[in-house]
Scaffold this motif. Structure first.
Motif, PDB file in Angstrom:
ATOM      1  N   VAL A  37       7.262  29.891  -6.703  1.00 31.55           N
ATOM      2  CA  VAL A  37       5.885  29.593  -6.304  1.00 31.55           C
ATOM      3  C   VAL A  37       5.725  28.087  -6.108  1.00 31.55           C
ATOM      4  O   VAL A  37       6.160  27.294  -6.940  1.00 31.55           O
ATOM      5  N   VAL A  38       5.111  27.704  -5.004  1.00 28.74           N
ATOM      6  CA  VAL A  38       4.832  26.297  -4.718  1.00 28.74           C
ATOM      7  C   VAL A  38       3.340  26.142  -4.435  1.00 28.74           C
ATOM      8  O   VAL A  38       2.783  26.860  -3.598  1.00 28.74           O
ATOM      9  N   GLY A  39       2.700  25.240  -5.153  1.00 26.32           N
ATOM     10  CA  GLY A  39       1.302  24.897  -4.897  1.00 26.32           C
ATOM     11  C   GLY A  39       1.212  23.457  -4.447  1.00 26.32           C
ATOM     12  O   GLY A  39       1.889  22.581  -5.001  1.00 26.32           O
ATOM     13  N   THR A  40       0.393  23.179  -3.449  1.00 22.16           N
ATOM     14  CA  THR A  40       0.332  21.835  -2.868  1.00 22.16           C
ATOM     15  C   THR A  40      -1.104  21.356  -2.730  1.00 22.16           C
ATOM     16  O   THR A  40      -2.047  22.145  -2.662  1.00 22.16           O
ATOM     17  N   THR A  41      -1.248  20.038  -2.662  1.00 27.26           N
ATOM     18  CA  THR A  41      -2.530  19.412  -2.354  1.00 27.26           C
ATOM     19  C   THR A  41      -2.289  18.047  -1.722  1.00 27.26           C
ATOM     20  O   THR A  41      -1.303  17.372  -2.036  1.00 27.26           O
ATOM     21  N   SER A  42      -3.192  17.658  -0.838  1.00 33.24           N
ATOM     22  CA  SER A  42      -3.132  16.303  -0.270  1.00 33.24           C
ATOM     23  C   SER A  42      -4.049  15.345  -1.034  1.00 33.24           C
ATOM     24  O   SER A  42      -4.126  14.162  -0.692  1.00 33.24           O
ATOM     25  N   GLU A  43      -4.701  15.852  -2.071  1.00 32.02           N
ATOM     26  CA  GLU A  43      -5.622  15.020  -2.864  1.00 32.02           C
ATOM     27  C   GLU A  43      -4.820  14.196  -3.874  1.00 32.02           C
ATOM     28  O   GLU A  43      -4.773  14.499  -5.073  1.00 32.02           O
ATOM     29  N   VAL A  44      -4.171  13.158  -3.382  1.00 27.52           N
ATOM     30  CA  VAL A  44      -3.350  12.280  -4.213  1.00 27.52           C
ATOM     31  C   VAL A  44      -3.654  10.835  -3.847  1.00 27.52           C
ATOM     32  O   VAL A  44      -3.860  10.509  -2.664  1.00 27.52           O
ATOM     33  N   ALA A  45      -3.726   9.967  -4.846  1.00 23.57           N
ATOM     34  CA  ALA A  45      -4.081   8.564  -4.604  1.00 23.57           C
ATOM     35  C   ALA A  45      -3.286   7.647  -5.517  1.00 23.57           C
ATOM     36  O   ALA A  45      -2.925   8.017  -6.645  1.00 23.57           O
ATOM     37  N   GLY A  46      -3.012   6.446  -5.016  1.00 23.00           N
ATOM     38  CA  GLY A  46      -2.303   5.436  -5.791  1.00 23.00           C
ATOM     39  C   GLY A  46      -1.859   4.309  -4.880  1.00 23.00           C
ATOM     40  O   GLY A  46      -1.984   4.398  -3.652  1.00 23.00           O
ATOM     41  N   GLN A  47      -1.356   3.236  -5.460  1.00 19.20           N
ATOM     42  CA  GLN A  47      -0.851   2.123  -4.666  1.00 19.20           C
ATOM     43  C   GLN A  47       0.174   1.336  -5.466  1.00 19.20           C
ATOM     44  O   GLN A  47       0.331   1.520  -6.677  1.00 19.20           O
ATOM     45  N   PHE A  48       0.890   0.458  -4.768  1.00 15.90           N
ATOM     46  CA  PHE A  48       1.844  -0.412  -5.442  1.00 15.90           C
ATOM     47  C   PHE A  48       1.919  -1.735  -4.699  1.00 15.90           C
ATOM     48  O   PHE A  48       1.620  -1.821  -3.503  1.00 15.90           O
ATOM     49  N   ALA A  49       2.290  -2.775  -5.424  1.00 14.72           N
ATOM     50  CA  ALA A  49       2.490  -4.108  -4.859  1.00 14.72           C
ATOM     51  C   ALA A  49       3.991  -4.380  -4.869  1.00 14.72           C
ATOM     52  O   ALA A  49       4.616  -4.381  -5.932  1.00 14.72           O
ATOM     53  N   MET A  50       4.568  -4.597  -3.685  1.00 15.89           N
ATOM     54  CA  MET A  50       6.024  -4.714  -3.574  1.00 15.89           C
ATOM     55  C   MET A  50       6.431  -6.053  -2.994  1.00 15.89           C
ATOM     56  O   MET A  50       5.917  -6.493  -1.970  1.00 15.89           O
ATOM     57  N   ASP A  51       7.363  -6.688  -3.676  1.00 21.19           N
ATOM     58  CA  ASP A  51       7.982  -7.925  -3.208  1.00 21.19           C
ATOM     59  C   ASP A  51       9.354  -7.543  -2.661  1.00 21.19           C
ATOM     60  O   ASP A  51      10.283  -7.250  -3.422  1.00 21.19           O
ATOM     61  N   VAL A  52       9.506  -7.514  -1.331  1.00 22.32           N
ATOM     62  CA  VAL A  52      10.759  -7.037  -0.735  1.00 22.32           C
ATOM     63  C   VAL A  52      11.925  -7.977  -1.014  1.00 22.32           C
ATOM     64  O   VAL A  52      13.094  -7.574  -0.924  1.00 22.32           O
ATOM     65  N   ASP A  53      11.626  -9.221  -1.365  1.00 25.39           N
ATOM     66  CA  ASP A  53      12.697 -10.168  -1.676  1.00 25.39           C
ATOM     67  C   ASP A  53      13.165 -10.045  -3.122  1.00 25.39           C
ATOM     68  O   ASP A  53      14.285 -10.440  -3.445  1.00 25.39           O
ATOM     69  N   GLU A  54      12.326  -9.506  -3.984  1.00 24.51           N
ATOM     70  CA  GLU A  54      12.696  -9.281  -5.388  1.00 24.51           C
ATOM     71  C   GLU A  54      11.988  -8.021  -5.880  1.00 24.51           C
ATOM     72  O   GLU A  54      10.864  -8.071  -6.372  1.00 24.51           O
ATOM     73  N   LEU A  55      12.660  -6.898  -5.689  1.00 27.22           N
ATOM     74  CA  LEU A  55      12.039  -5.601  -5.956  1.00 27.22           C
ATOM     75  C   LEU A  55      11.655  -5.419  -7.413  1.00 27.22           C
ATOM     76  O   LEU A  55      10.770  -4.619  -7.734  1.00 27.22           O
ATOM     77  N   SER A  56      12.285  -6.146  -8.327  1.00 25.65           N
ATOM     78  CA  SER A  56      11.957  -6.007  -9.746  1.00 25.65           C
ATOM     79  C   SER A  56      10.541  -6.471 -10.052  1.00 25.65           C
ATOM     80  O   SER A  56      10.001  -6.168 -11.126  1.00 25.65           O
ATOM     81  N   ASN A  57       9.911  -7.192  -9.114  1.00 29.45           N
ATOM     82  CA  ASN A  57       8.528  -7.639  -9.306  1.00 29.45           C
ATOM     83  C   ASN A  57       7.504  -6.579  -8.905  1.00 29.45           C
ATOM     84  O   ASN A  57       6.293  -6.807  -9.013  1.00 29.45           O
ATOM     85  N   THR A  58       7.962  -5.436  -8.411  1.00 29.09           N
ATOM     86  CA  THR A  58       7.050  -4.397  -7.944  1.00 29.09           C
ATOM     87  C   THR A  58       6.136  -3.919  -9.073  1.00 29.09           C
ATOM     88  O   THR A  58       6.569  -3.728 -10.213  1.00 29.09           O
ATOM     89  N   GLU A  59       4.846  -3.731  -8.749  1.00 24.16           N
ATOM     90  CA  GLU A  59       3.864  -3.233  -9.704  1.00 24.16           C
ATOM     91  C   GLU A  59       3.233  -1.961  -9.147  1.00 24.16           C
ATOM     92  O   GLU A  59       3.034  -1.830  -7.934  1.00 24.16           O
ATOM     93  N   PHE A  60       2.899  -1.047 -10.051  1.00 26.38           N
ATOM     94  CA  PHE A  60       2.301   0.227  -9.659  1.00 26.38           C
ATOM     95  C   PHE A  60       0.954   0.423 -10.324  1.00 26.38           C
ATOM     96  O   PHE A  60       0.772   0.058 -11.492  1.00 26.38           O
ATOM     97  N   SER A  61       0.039   1.032  -9.585  1.00 27.12           N
ATOM     98  CA  SER A  61      -1.245   1.423 -10.160  1.00 27.12           C
ATOM     99  C   SER A  61      -1.090   2.771 -10.852  1.00 27.12           C
ATOM    100  O   SER A  61      -0.020   3.382 -10.837  1.00 27.12           O
ATOM    101  N   ARG A  62      -2.171   3.253 -11.437  1.00 25.51           N
ATOM    102  CA  ARG A  62      -2.243   4.655 -11.860  1.00 25.51           C
ATOM    103  C   ARG A  62      -2.155   5.533 -10.613  1.00 25.51           C
ATOM    104  O   ARG A  62      -2.613   5.145  -9.526  1.00 25.51           O
ATOM    105  N   PHE A  63      -1.576   6.714 -10.761  1.00 28.86           N
ATOM    106  CA  PHE A  63      -1.567   7.706  -9.684  1.00 28.86           C
ATOM    107  C   PHE A  63      -2.415   8.893 -10.118  1.00 28.86           C
ATOM    108  O   PHE A  63      -2.388   9.298 -11.290  1.00 28.86           O
ATOM    109  N   VAL A  64      -3.163   9.438  -9.168  1.00 27.74           N
ATOM    110  CA  VAL A  64      -4.130  10.501  -9.467  1.00 27.74           C
ATOM    111  C   VAL A  64      -3.927  11.660  -8.506  1.00 27.74           C
ATOM    112  O   VAL A  64      -3.757  11.458  -7.294  1.00 27.74           O
ATOM    113  N   VAL A  65      -3.949  12.884  -9.040  1.00 30.25           N
ATOM    114  CA  VAL A  65      -3.888  14.108  -8.237  1.00 30.25           C
ATOM    115  C   VAL A  65      -5.052  14.996  -8.654  1.00 30.25           C
ATOM    116  O   VAL A  65      -5.298  15.182  -9.856  1.00 30.25           O
TER     117      VAL A  65
END
Length: 230
Positions: free
Chosen positions: A78-106
């Motif tokens: 069984v697979v259940g799906t939804t498009s009601e998903v939200a979140g974001q991240f801040a990415m430094d492509v020159d130094e990926l270890s600096n990436t930060e993530f927000s909360r994610f919500v479904v």
């Protein structure tokens, strides 16, 4: 997750609600980013933007659960799906270890499968209880990142672990999502994040119904996402 009959059908049908969301889907912020490109219908606020912020676009993304059951003597996935998903991240492509993530919500109330009866059961009090406003949302709060380092250019794919606190129907457990993400172009990141949890860890039961002989404790949770630069 299940099919129902008789008095159990009536209970599940009325307790599961309509599946219409009552909580407005908002994009959780990372400090310093107010100019967020929102998923349709979403809102956000914050301070002056800094760096490269990428916001999940709900019309191009999907959260899902996958679980196995034995229905009327036949194994079924069984697979259940939804498009009601939200979140974001801040990415430094020159130094990926600096990436930060927000909360994610479904929005757990909006999961749909191949059976509207099953979907009502999933929204009901024995399973996700998402018909209740208190438990309408599933949240994931990242606390640590593993294996994300170096730099990335257009066309590059990175694999890493995103560790954090997953809250379902009021119960919080630490989980680790395996993430694969590709910088499709300077303004777009596309990828997938998945983890397997035990429904018993979150107090998720299964109604006692004769047609359902078995439902696995393991549940695969996945987010397939497209995020664009704000």
């Amino acid at each position: 997750m299940l099919a129902v009959g008789g008095s159990a059908f009536a209970y599940v049908w009325f307790s599961g609600g309509s599946g219409e969301p009552t909580t407005e889907l908002t994009t959780p912020t990372i400090a310093g980013n107010p100019t967020t490109t929102l998923a349709p219908g979403a809102t956000t606020s914050g301070e002056e933007a800094q760096g490269a912020f990428f916001v999940i676009q709900s019309d191009l993304s999907e959260a899902s659960y996958t679980i196995d059951e034995v229905l009327r003597g036949e194994p079924k996935t069984v697979v259940g799906t939804t498009s009601e998903v939200a979140g974001q991240f801040a990415m430094d492509v020159d130094e990926l270890s600096n990436t930060e993530f927000s909360r994610f919500v479904v929005n757990a109330r909006t999961f749909t499968s191949d059976s509207s009866t099953r979907d009502r059961a999933v929204r009901g009090p024995i399973i996700l209880n998402s018909a209740s406003d208190e438990f309408e949302l599933i949240t994931f709060d990242p606390t640590n990142i593993g294996g994300l380092e170096g730099s990335a250019g257009v066309g590059d794919t990175v694999d890493f672990m995103l560790i954090g606190d997953l809250t379902i129907r009021g119960v919080t457990r630490e989980v680790a999502f395996e993430v694969t993400a590709t910088l499709v172009e300077d303004s777009t990141v596309q990828g997938s994040a998945s983890t397997t949890v035990l429904r018993s860890d979150y107090g998720i039961g299964i109604p006692s119904i004769a047609s359902v002989a078995d439902v696995t404790d393991d549940v695969l949770l996945t987010i397939d996402f497209v995020a664009t630069r704000s």
